[in-house]
Design a protein around this motif. Structure first.
Motif, PDB file in Angstrom:
ATOM      1  N   HIS A  55       5.250 -47.349 -33.000  1.00  0.00           N
ATOM      2  CA  HIS A  55       4.249 -47.471 -31.404  1.00  0.00           C
ATOM      3  C   HIS A  55       5.421 -49.070 -31.928  1.00  0.00           C
ATOM      4  O   HIS A  55       6.071 -49.716 -30.846  1.00  0.00           O
ATOM      5  N   TYR A  56       5.394 -49.759 -33.565  1.00  0.00           N
ATOM      6  CA  TYR A  56       6.290 -51.235 -33.455  1.00  0.00           C
ATOM      7  C   TYR A  56       7.977 -51.151 -32.980  1.00  0.00           C
ATOM      8  O   TYR A  56       8.618 -51.892 -32.168  1.00  0.00           O
ATOM      9  N   THR A  88       7.835 -50.548 -29.325  1.00  0.00           N
ATOM     10  CA  THR A  88       7.833 -51.966 -28.602  1.00  0.00           C
ATOM     11  C   THR A  88       8.855 -52.621 -28.827  1.00  0.00           C
ATOM     12  O   THR A  88       9.169 -53.721 -27.645  1.00  0.00           O
ATOM     13  N   THR A 106      11.350 -52.001 -26.285  1.00  0.00           N
ATOM     14  CA  THR A 106      10.565 -52.976 -24.511  1.00  0.00           C
ATOM     15  C   THR A 106      11.707 -54.421 -24.442  1.00  0.00           C
ATOM     16  O   THR A 106      11.682 -54.909 -23.622  1.00  0.00           O
ATOM     17  N   GLY A 159       8.907 -47.372 -24.838  1.00  0.00           N
ATOM     18  CA  GLY A 159       7.719 -47.778 -25.552  1.00  0.00           C
ATOM     19  C   GLY A 159       6.617 -46.054 -25.617  1.00  0.00           C
ATOM     20  O   GLY A 159       5.834 -45.588 -26.281  1.00  0.00           O
ATOM     21  N   ASP A 198      -1.426 -52.271 -27.283  1.00  0.00           N
ATOM     22  CA  ASP A 198       0.224 -52.159 -28.084  1.00  0.00           C
ATOM     23  C   ASP A 198       1.105 -53.499 -28.331  1.00  0.00           C
ATOM     24  O   ASP A 198       1.193 -53.816 -29.419  1.00  0.00           O
ATOM     25  N   TYR A 199       0.738 -54.209 -27.230  1.00  0.00           N
ATOM     26  CA  TYR A 199       1.707 -55.199 -27.630  1.00  0.00           C
ATOM     27  C   TYR A 199       0.685 -56.415 -28.757  1.00  0.00           C
ATOM     28  O   TYR A 199       1.351 -56.792 -29.517  1.00  0.00           O
ATOM     29  N   PHE A 227       1.165 -54.855 -32.230  1.00  0.00           N
ATOM     30  CA  PHE A 227       2.399 -55.221 -33.023  1.00  0.00           C
ATOM     31  C   PHE A 227       2.798 -56.956 -32.979  1.00  0.00           C
ATOM     32  O   PHE A 227       3.303 -57.130 -34.144  1.00  0.00           O
TER      33      PHE A 227
END
Length: 112
Positions: free
Chosen positions: A27-28, A31, A34, A56, A85-86, A89
């Motif tokens: 995920h990191y 992200t 993105t 992402g 998600d953000y 992160f």
């Protein structure tokens, strides 16, 4: 499963759905990508914008199916998942994520 109706309920659920460090790492990476593609898209425009969500989700969804073995929360809670998600992160970047994981009942390995 009972439908989650508040973000306060969703956040711990989201963290439990990302219990494995490998899932969070993918995920990191997605992200971070993105941000890179958004920067390029701001400068160049056009089709680069399509790469923002593809980066992402292209990293996150396989992590859920292959690593975590669960269904991405995005399918049921798209906006809360994007925000989370953000949030995850930036909490990870600032070193504040372990406390949130612990509060959600996710076991966190301590560095040796």
């Amino acid at each position: 499963m009972t439908k989650i109706t508040t973000y306060a309920e969703f956040w711990p659920f989201y963290l439990r759905e990302h219990a494995k460090p490998e899932t969070r790492t993918l995920h990191y990476i997605g992200t971070a990508m993105t941000f890179g593609f958004a920067a390029i898209a701001i400068v160049l425009g056009g089709w680069w914008w399509a790469l923002v969500p593809l980066a992402g989700y292209g990293m996150a969804w396989p992590a859920h199916f292959a690593v975590e073995k669960n269904r991405p929360a995005t399918f049921t809670y798209p906006l809360w998942s994007l925000v989370s998600d953000y949030r995850m992160f930036f909490l990870w970047l600032t070193g504040r994520l372990p406390a949130h994981l612990a509060a959600a009942g996710v076991a966190v390995k301590q560095p040796a």
